[in-house]
Design a protein around this motif. Structure first.
Motif, short mmCIF file in Angstrom:
data_model
loop_
_atom_site.label_atom_id
_atom_site.label_comp_id
_atom_site.label_asym_id
_atom_site.label_seq_id
_atom_site.Cartn_x
_atom_site.Cartn_y
_atom_site.Cartn_z
N ARG A 120 41.57 53.99 42.25
CA ARG A 120 42.02 53.61 40.90
C ARG A 120 40.91 52.83 40.18
O ARG A 120 40.30 51.92 40.75
CB ARG A 120 43.28 52.77 40.99
N THR A 121 40.70 53.19 38.95
CA THR A 121 39.63 52.59 38.14
C THR A 121 39.86 51.11 37.94
O THR A 121 38.92 50.30 37.98
CB THR A 121 39.53 53.30 36.78
N LEU A 122 41.11 50.71 37.75
CA LEU A 122 41.43 49.31 37.51
C LEU A 122 41.01 48.44 38.68
O LEU A 122 40.39 47.38 38.50
CB LEU A 122 42.94 49.15 37.24
N LEU A 123 41.35 48.89 39.90
CA LEU A 123 41.00 48.11 41.09
C LEU A 123 39.48 48.05 41.25
O LEU A 123 38.91 46.99 41.55
CB LEU A 123 41.66 48.73 42.33
N ARG A 124 38.80 49.16 41.03
CA ARG A 124 37.35 49.19 41.20
C ARG A 124 36.66 48.32 40.14
O ARG A 124 35.68 47.63 40.43
CB ARG A 124 36.85 50.64 41.11
N ASP A 125 37.24 48.35 38.97
CA ASP A 125 36.65 47.55 37.89
C ASP A 125 36.80 46.07 38.19
O ASP A 125 35.85 45.29 38.03
CB ASP A 125 37.32 47.92 36.57
N MET A 126 38.01 45.68 38.67
CA MET A 126 38.22 44.26 38.99
C MET A 126 37.31 43.84 40.13
O MET A 126 36.74 42.74 40.11
CB MET A 126 39.69 44.01 39.36
N SER B 181 34.36 33.57 45.31
CA SER B 181 35.30 32.64 45.93
C SER B 181 36.65 33.31 46.06
O SER B 181 36.95 34.30 45.39
CB SER B 181 35.41 31.36 45.10
N LEU B 182 37.47 32.74 46.96
CA LEU B 182 38.80 33.33 47.18
C LEU B 182 39.62 33.30 45.91
O LEU B 182 40.45 34.19 45.67
CB LEU B 182 39.52 32.58 48.31
N GLU B 183 39.40 32.29 45.08
CA GLU B 183 40.18 32.19 43.85
C GLU B 183 39.81 33.30 42.88
O GLU B 183 40.64 33.75 42.07
CB GLU B 183 39.92 30.84 43.18
N SER B 184 38.57 33.78 42.99
CA SER B 184 38.13 34.83 42.06
C SER B 184 38.83 36.15 42.32
O SER B 184 38.82 37.05 41.48
CB SER B 184 36.61 35.02 42.14
N TYR B 185 39.45 36.29 43.52
CA TYR B 185 40.17 37.53 43.87
C TYR B 185 41.67 37.42 43.58
O TYR B 185 42.44 38.26 44.02
CB TYR B 185 39.97 37.86 45.36
N GLY B 186 42.06 36.37 42.85
CA GLY B 186 43.48 36.17 42.59
C GLY B 186 44.12 37.32 41.87
O GLY B 186 45.23 37.76 42.20
N GLU B 187 43.45 37.84 40.81
CA GLU B 187 44.02 38.95 40.04
C GLU B 187 44.11 40.20 40.91
O GLU B 187 45.09 40.94 40.85
CB GLU B 187 43.16 39.20 38.81
N ILE B 188 43.07 40.40 41.72
CA ILE B 188 43.07 41.58 42.61
C ILE B 188 44.19 41.45 43.65
O ILE B 188 44.90 42.42 43.96
CB ILE B 188 41.71 41.71 43.30
N ALA B 189 44.37 40.23 44.17
CA ALA B 189 45.42 40.01 45.16
C ALA B 189 46.80 40.29 44.59
O ALA B 189 47.66 40.88 45.24
CB ALA B 189 45.33 38.58 45.69
N ALA B 190 47.02 39.87 43.35
CA ALA B 190 48.32 40.10 42.73
C ALA B 190 48.56 41.59 42.53
O ALA B 190 49.67 42.10 42.74
CB ALA B 190 48.39 39.36 41.39
N TYR B 191 47.50 42.29 42.16
CA TYR B 191 47.62 43.73 41.96
C TYR B 191 47.94 44.44 43.27
O TYR B 191 48.83 45.29 43.34
CB TYR B 191 46.32 44.26 41.34
N LEU B 192 47.18 44.08 44.30
CA LEU B 192 47.42 44.72 45.59
C LEU B 192 48.80 44.36 46.16
O LEU B 192 49.46 45.18 46.80
CB LEU B 192 46.33 44.32 46.59
N GLN B 193 49.22 43.13 45.95
CA GLN B 193 50.54 42.73 46.44
C GLN B 193 51.63 43.56 45.79
O GLN B 193 52.60 43.96 46.44
CB GLN B 193 50.76 41.24 46.14
#
Length: 740
Positions: free
Chosen positions: A410-416, A427-439
């Motif tokens: 998915r383009t959205l995940l790759r872009d993020m 940092s782990l905090e920088s992956y927060g948006e990605i984590a929410a998406y994957l969750q």
């Protein structure tokens, strides 16, 4: 002809009646075996002194004969051996030198009976009579072998010889009884033996006609108890008793009831009546003689004949000599038929026994064939189930992989992911948006699998391009740790030690199903399906997205459907095997609770036996070559290593197992069922055949014995009842017996 040195011929002519009246009856036929001398009365001593005088003086000359020597003397006179002038034939001449009325009556009686019985070859023959001689005499044939008594002095006779002599004596008695003559004094001394050792009866001095009423005393221990009464009436059963006593003596070596105590008891009495009374009482009160029962080679029928002859109650005795002779003949016939009877029983039994190995071989062959067919059918069914299981596991893993591939592209995940890495702050905090998406995506997948009744994943996680875990669900303290040593990250087919991965390792570039690895928490084997996340230009890998599951969860959805009704098709189980080293990766008994009780090393030891692993490698080799040749994909004696550890019944750890590869995972799916339960019909059939065979065998044996029972009833005498005894008892019951 050799001249004998014996006086047995004289002994056979002694007068028992005279001896009884002179109180010699108790001492008759005492013999040297007892080693005792009877106390004599004055009259007896005088008589003995008279007999000892001038023993060798010739009583008289007989024209035509030369007197050779004296054979002996008795109360009647003497017996001499003589030789005929013309023929040289030897005869025995009995002189009645004591001319008294009793002597004349004895001479008349004996000559009369011998003349009457001259036609019997088993009775001593009369050669001539000198009525007008002084003293009178009669001549009889001379038998040089002497009397039976001399042979019995050396001990008992063999059973066949005793029976032979008894039968011949009985034939003589039958002849005499048929002429109305009762011997009344049968004993070994009155049985002479000819050149062929055939017996002849002699001494009819005490004989009586069957219609006479005068008593006749025989010899102690051969005389029937009722005969010892001076008022007794002669009876054919007296000779039957004497014959029984004679046969008993020949078998056991002594006369019945003859003991030192009984001899002493009789000797102590003074008068003849007292002696006879004591004799009767001793026989009536003494236990039945049993020495003949101990004789080697004697049979039950002969024992019964002797016992019946010696019955103290005359009503229970054989009624006459013919009845005894018939019983002995029937015994001989039975013994002659015994080999045929035995053959008639043994031959069918041998036939039945001979059929047992044949039937056993047939049963074993039938059971073996049935076992092979049932095993082949069960393994075929297991192989189908194993192929189905491997396909389902492969499809399940592929479905999981397809879902991850679709998400990773998915383009959205790759872009993020690209923005986070381009910012330079990972940092782990920088992956927060990605984590929410994957969750969110994971929740949708879990909801879908739950609706389908399928097991959820154990975890989802995301690592960056360096192997650092940046997200995980469910959350664990592993976030932020380096997992570059894991096979699912680098895809090199091996697990490095934690923290010791080579610097050269790179993230996977293609979707990958990693090698199984042990969970740190449960010791259970797990698998991860991982996919790379590329940048938008597809130049570099930005991270690895993976989902893990316990291998036993892969089997959960298929376990019950494959096991089915275990009570009918056996205790079936499914498992996964690692093709590389034969380790068991998943098994119904490899639960978290069970594996926690084992160390990691012990879990690693749950591997196939060498022979099974070799078969598995050959099977995999054949599969790779695309050949379905001689290497089977089944094992009929599979030993489950997990059952050997966790099962209480180790002896029942033999299984039928089928193997099928699980795609390109490097695993093999196993479907196994307990061989004992799967082949239970074979055991049941074998037990049924054995039971049926035993029933047939027992029935055949019973049929054989039943047939031969009735055959023997026809061929042999009915021992519980015979006509002669029945008629005699019937006659005795109708007549009141005379009291002794």
């Amino acid at each position: 002809m050799n001249e004998p040195e014996s006086q047995d011929q004289a002994d056979c002519s002694r007068d028992p009646a005279a001896e009884g009246q002179n109180e010699q009856a108790p001492a008759e036929d005492q013999g040297g075996s007892q080693g005792k001398t009877l106390r004599q009365s004055p009259e007896e001593r005088e008589r003995a002194a008279h007999l000892s005088k001038d023993r060798f003086s010739l009583p008289a000359k007989v024209p035509g004969y030369v007197m050779v020597r004296s054979l002996g003397e008795g109360s009647y006179g003497s017996v001499w051996l003589a030789q005929e002038d013309n023929t040289g034939k030897y005869v025995a001449i009995k002189f009645y030198t004591y001319r008294r009325g009793l002597d004349w009556s004895l001479l008349n009686r004996e000559v009369e009976k011998l003349a009457e019985l001259y036609t019997s070859r088993n009775i001593i023959s009369l050669q001539g009579v000198g009525w007008n001689s002084d003293p009178p005499y009669y001549m009889m044939e001379y038998l040089e072998n002497g009397s039976l008594a001399s042979f019995l002095d050396a001990g008992p006779l063999p059973v066949p010889e005793a029976v032979r002599i008894a039968k011949t004596v009985l034939q003589a008695l039958v002849h005499a009884h048929g002429r109305g003559i009762l011997h009344c004094d049968l004993k070994p001394a009155n049985i002479l033996l000819d050149d062929n050792y055939e017996p002849r009866i002699c001494d009819f001095g005490q004989s009586r006609l069957s219609n006479e009423q005068s008593p006749s005393l025989g010899t102690l221990y051969y005389m029937a108890p009722e005969q010892s009464d001076l008022q007794a009436v002669p009876d054919a059963r007296w000779d039957v008793y004497a014959l029984g006593a004679l046969l008993y003596h020949m078998l056991s070596g002594k006369a019945p009831y003859r003991t030192a105590g009984n001899e002493q008891s009789i000797r102590e009495k003074d008068t003849l009546e007292e002696k006879l009374q004591t004799y009767r009482e001793l026989i009536q009160k003494s236990p039945r003689p049993a020495e003949h029962r101990k004789v080697k080679g004697i049979d039950r029928r002969l024992v019964d004949i002797v016992d019946r002859c010696l019955e103290t109650d005359p009503r229970k005795r054989f009624p006459n000599a013919q009845a005894v002779l018939s019983s002995l003949i029937q015994r001989d016939q039975y013994r002659a038929r015994r080999p045929l009877i035995a053959l008639g029983i043994i031959a069918p039994l041998l036939l039945v026994l001979g059929l047992i190995p044949v039937a056993g071989a047939a049963v074993n062959q039938m059971v073996s064939q049935f076992r092979e067919n049932l095993t082949a059918r069960a393994l075929k069914s297991d192989l189908i189930s194993a192929n189905l299981l491997s396909q389902n596991v492969e499809h399940d893993l592929q479905d999981r992989q397809v879902q991850l591939v679709e998400l990773s592209q998915r383009t959205l995940l790759r872009d993020m992911m690209e923005k986070v890495q381009n910012d330079g702050s990972e940092s782990l905090e920088s992956y927060g948006e990605i984590a929410a998406y994957l969750q969110q995506e994971k929740d949708l997948v879990d909801e879908k699998r739950d609706s389908l009744g399928r097991e959820k994943d154990t975890s989802w996680f995301l690592t960056n391009a360096n192997g650092i875990q940046v997200w995980r669900d469910p959350p664990r303290p592993t976030i932020g740790q380096d997992f570059s040593y894991r096979d699912y990250f680098h895809g090199q087919g091996t697990e490095y030690e934690k923290g010791k991965a080579p610097a050269s390792v790179k993230p996977i570039t293609h979707p990958y199903i990693c090698q199984a690895f042990k969970s740190d928490a449960t010791n259970q084997w797990m698998v991860a399906v991982a996919v790379p996340i590329w940048d938008l230009k597809h130049d570099r890998v930005l991270g690895i997205l993976a989902r893990t599951t316990h291998l036993d969860q892969l089997l959960t959805g298929y376990d019950e459907s494959i096991r089915g009704d275990s009570e009918k098709i056996g205790d079936r189980k499914i498992a996964l095997i690692d093709n590389r080293d034969g380790k068991v990766l998943a098994h119904p008994r490899m639960t978290a609770e069970n594996l926690r009780s084992l160390s990691r090393e012990e879990v690693d030891q749950l591997v196939l036996k060498d022979n099974h692993f070799d078969q598995l490698k050959l099977f995999r080799l054949t599969e790779k070559k695309g050949q379905r040749g001689p290497i089977p994909a089944v094992i009929s004696d599979y030993h489950d290593p997990v059952e050997a550890v966790f099962s209480e019944d180790i002896e029942d750890n033999i299984w039928l197992a089928a193997f099928a590869p699980v795609g390109n995972t490097g695993w093999t799916a196993v479907v196994q069922e307990r061989r004992g339960l799967a082949l239970r019909p074979v055991v049941e059939m074998k037990n049924w055949l054995i039971e049926y065979g035993l029933i047939v065998l027992v029935t055949s044996c019973l049929l054989i014995f039943t047939v031969w029972y009735f055959v023997m009833r026809v061929l042999t005498e009915r021992r519980g009842w015979d006509w002669s005894r029945h008629q005699q008892e019937k006659k005795s019951d109708s007549v009141t017996p005379v009291a002794n």
